[in-house]
Design an enzyme around this catalytic site. Structure first.
Site, PDB file in Angstrom:
ATOM      1  N   HIS A  29      -3.216  -5.326   1.473  1.00 46.28           N
ATOM      2  CA  HIS A  29      -2.587  -5.598   2.776  1.00 46.28           C
ATOM      3  C   HIS A  29      -2.590  -7.102   3.078  1.00 46.28           C
ATOM      4  CE1 HIS A  29      -2.399  -1.413   4.373  1.00 46.28           C
ATOM      5  NE2 HIS A  29      -3.358  -1.234   3.485  1.00 46.28           N
ATOM      6  N   GLU A  69      -0.960  -8.673   5.198  1.00 45.09           N
ATOM      7  CA  GLU A  69      -0.790  -8.926   6.627  1.00 45.09           C
ATOM      8  C   GLU A  69      -2.117  -8.980   7.378  1.00 45.09           C
ATOM      9  OE1 GLU A  69      -0.986  -4.443   6.391  1.00 45.09           O
ATOM     10  OE2 GLU A  69      -0.327  -6.087   5.105  1.00 45.09           O
ATOM     11  N   CYS A 110       0.831  -1.206   0.000  1.00 42.48           N
ATOM     12  CA  CYS A 110       0.000   0.000   0.000  1.00 42.48           C
ATOM     13  C   CYS A 110       0.869   1.261   0.000  1.00 42.48           C
ATOM     14  CB  CYS A 110      -1.007  -0.044   1.150  1.00 42.48           C
ATOM     15  SG  CYS A 110      -2.387   1.095   0.943  1.00 42.48           S
TER      16      CYS A 110
END
Length: 192
Positions: A172, A174, A80
């Site tokens: 993202h 994660e 990002c």
């Protein structure tokens, strides 16, 4: 032997990256000062506010050190805001960037925070199963040079790409329980 991976911890979603890397068996260094870059084998630049992170990279010449490491083929993964900071050109912006990837990035390309979304992406480099991707005020790569490999697109927009030792995602990874993107990055460290 454990991989020693740095996660830029100036601002943004660095804790989540740390947790995933630790689950995958890495020794993680939270990078807050230029000296924290010493001895790492790879670096993740997390999502967050790219303008703020960019300003903080100028302090202590940390950005210059990251550029040096990238030029020496150390794997660097930007998610990002990290994708924005890795790109050579940011559309309609004069903000600081590392300028390592031969890409042109557009910020907030999918709308504002309230227009954030999740979707399944086909990423052949990660196998046949789709990848769940979380987009939050996400950028996209408007243009890439011929030396940049496109790993995934969403609605015709490039959202995941690799250029040698550099990896960038608009989403993202994660924030999901699917760790294939991080494992792909760890494999890049093995290659280098």
């Amino acid at each position: 032997m454990k991989k020693r991976v740095g996660v830029l911890a100036l601002q943004g979603a660095f804790r989540e990256h740390r947790q995933v890397l630790e689950q995958l068996g890495c020794d993680v260094v939270e990078v807050r000062k230029t000296c924290d870059l010493d001895g790492i084998q790879g670096l993740i630049i997390p999502g967050g506010e790219s303008t703020t992170i960019g300003k903080l990279l100028i302090v202590d010449e940390m950005g210059e050190k990251i550029k040096e490491l990238g030029a020496k083929d150390m794997p660097i993964f930007g998610t990002c805001a990290g994708m924005i900071l890795l790109s050579k050109t940011i559309v309609d912006s004069e903000q600081y960037s590392l300028g390592l990837m031969d890409t042109i990035v557009e910020r907030n390309a999918f709308g504002r925070q309230v227009e954030s979304f999740e979707t399944d992406l086909q990423v052949p480099a990660l196998g046949v199963n789709p990848l769940r991707a979380v987009f939050i005020r996400a950028p996209y790569l408007r243009e890439v040079a011929p030396n940049v490999g496109i790993l995934a697109e969403y609605n015709g927009k490039i959202v995941f790409a690799r250029q040698g030792n550099l990896l960038a995602s608009a989403f993202h990874p994660e924030l999901t329980s699917d760790h294939r993107v991080h494992q792909y990055f760890i494999n890049m460290i093995d290659e280098h």
